[in-house]
Enzyme design. Structure first.
Site, short mmCIF file in Angstrom:
data_model
loop_
_atom_site.label_atom_id
_atom_site.label_comp_id
_atom_site.label_asym_id
_atom_site.label_seq_id
_atom_site.Cartn_x
_atom_site.Cartn_y
_atom_site.Cartn_z
N ASN A 58 -16.09 -43.94 31.26
CA ASN A 58 -15.29 -45.14 31.41
C ASN A 58 -13.53 -45.31 31.37
O ASN A 58 -12.78 -44.56 30.60
CB ASN A 58 -15.90 -46.44 30.38
CG ASN A 58 -17.61 -46.31 30.49
OD1 ASN A 58 -17.68 -46.28 31.81
ND2 ASN A 58 -18.40 -46.48 29.45
N GLN A 118 -14.05 -49.24 28.76
CA GLN A 118 -13.37 -47.72 27.99
C GLN A 118 -13.20 -48.92 26.53
O GLN A 118 -11.78 -50.06 26.42
CB GLN A 118 -12.41 -46.99 27.88
CG GLN A 118 -11.89 -45.92 28.00
CD GLN A 118 -11.14 -44.82 27.74
OE1 GLN A 118 -10.92 -44.93 29.21
NE2 GLN A 118 -10.82 -43.49 26.86
N HIS A 178 -14.01 -39.49 27.41
CA HIS A 178 -15.90 -38.77 26.82
C HIS A 178 -16.07 -38.41 28.25
O HIS A 178 -16.53 -40.14 28.97
CB HIS A 178 -15.89 -39.26 25.67
CG HIS A 178 -15.88 -40.56 25.46
ND1 HIS A 178 -15.08 -41.36 25.89
CD2 HIS A 178 -16.83 -41.72 26.03
CE1 HIS A 178 -14.67 -42.99 25.60
NE2 HIS A 178 -16.40 -42.87 26.01
N HIS A 187 -20.05 -39.89 29.00
CA HIS A 187 -21.39 -40.37 28.67
C HIS A 187 -22.79 -39.79 28.83
O HIS A 187 -22.60 -39.44 30.73
CB HIS A 187 -21.99 -41.83 28.97
CG HIS A 187 -20.81 -42.95 27.90
ND1 HIS A 187 -21.25 -43.39 27.18
CD2 HIS A 187 -19.23 -42.63 28.48
CE1 HIS A 187 -19.81 -44.38 26.46
NE2 HIS A 187 -18.77 -43.30 27.29
P1 5GP Z 1 -17.02 -46.04 25.59
O1 5GP Z 1 -17.12 -47.57 25.54
O2 5GP Z 1 -15.18 -45.95 25.76
O3 5GP Z 1 -16.84 -45.45 27.33
O4 5GP Z 1 -17.88 -45.54 24.86
C1 5GP Z 1 -17.49 -45.11 23.54
C2 5GP Z 1 -19.25 -45.20 23.18
O5 5GP Z 1 -18.87 -44.14 21.72
C3 5GP Z 1 -20.15 -45.84 22.51
O6 5GP Z 1 -20.61 -46.26 23.49
C4 5GP Z 1 -20.37 -46.46 21.30
O7 5GP Z 1 -21.24 -46.39 20.80
C5 5GP Z 1 -19.74 -44.75 20.82
N1 5GP Z 1 -19.50 -45.07 19.77
C6 5GP Z 1 -18.07 -45.51 19.44
N2 5GP Z 1 -17.87 -45.16 17.80
C7 5GP Z 1 -18.54 -43.97 17.18
C8 5GP Z 1 -18.79 -43.35 16.65
O8 5GP Z 1 -18.17 -43.37 15.60
N3 5GP Z 1 -19.76 -42.26 15.94
C9 5GP Z 1 -20.56 -42.06 17.41
N4 5GP Z 1 -21.72 -41.51 17.36
N5 5GP Z 1 -20.47 -42.56 18.98
C10 5GP Z 1 -19.19 -43.58 18.40
#
Ligand code: 5GP
Ligand code: ZN
Length: 120
Positions: A93, A100, A106, A108
């Site tokens: 994302n 994001q 990152h 997924h």
């Molecule tokens: P994004 O939306 O930025 O692509 O994804 C961020 C992801 O990071 C989300 O799926 C969220 O659940 C995960 N996430 C956020 N904070 C933490 C954390 O402190 N530990 C872990 N293991 N995952 C996290």
């Protein structure tokens, strides 16, 4: 978000706990805290890069190694594509428009039985 306040930099440094599935000199992979699928793992570089849009040609080798690591980890997690109904989804994302939430790049890895929770 600056590097100093970055959750994923802190996870990479071991300052915030996580369920790690892989760690090397360049990358860390750990289970998502709020999984959207039965298998939901995040692969991050130790280097703080905010988004895919911040990447330049100089980041191409890192991005290549990150993508090949996701494939390797999918195999180790038992969700590689080996024929039939098998396989996994890889998502990056980028920015608010891409959903994001954490501004440290990152990938997924999502896999397993449906339904999956919608992301973003
Ligand atoms: P994004 O939306 O930025 O692509 O994804 C961020 C992801 O990071 C989300 O799926 C969220 O659940 C995960 N996430 C956020 N904070 C933490 C954390 O402190 N530990 C872990 N293991 N995952 C996290
Ligand atoms: Zn970071």
């Amino acid at each position: 978000m600056s590097q100093e306040n970055c959750i994923f930099c802190k996870i990479a440094a071991g300052e915030i706990p996580s369920k790690k599935v892989h760690e090397d000199d360049e990358f860390v992979a750990f289970h998502d805290i709020n999984p959207a699928a039965p298998v939901h793992v995040l692969v991050i570089p130790r280097k703080h890069i905010e988004t895919l849009s911040s990447c330049t040609e100089a980041d191409a080798p890192l991005l290549g190694r990150m993508l090949s690591l996701t494939a390797r980890l999918a195999g180790e997690l038992g969700v590689a594509y080996t024929g039939g109904d098998t396989g996994f989804r890889t998502v990056i994302n980028t920015g608010p428009g891409g959903g994001q939430e954490v501004y440290h790049i990152h990938a997924h890895i999502l896999a397993g039985e449906r339904p999956w929770r919608r992301m973003g």
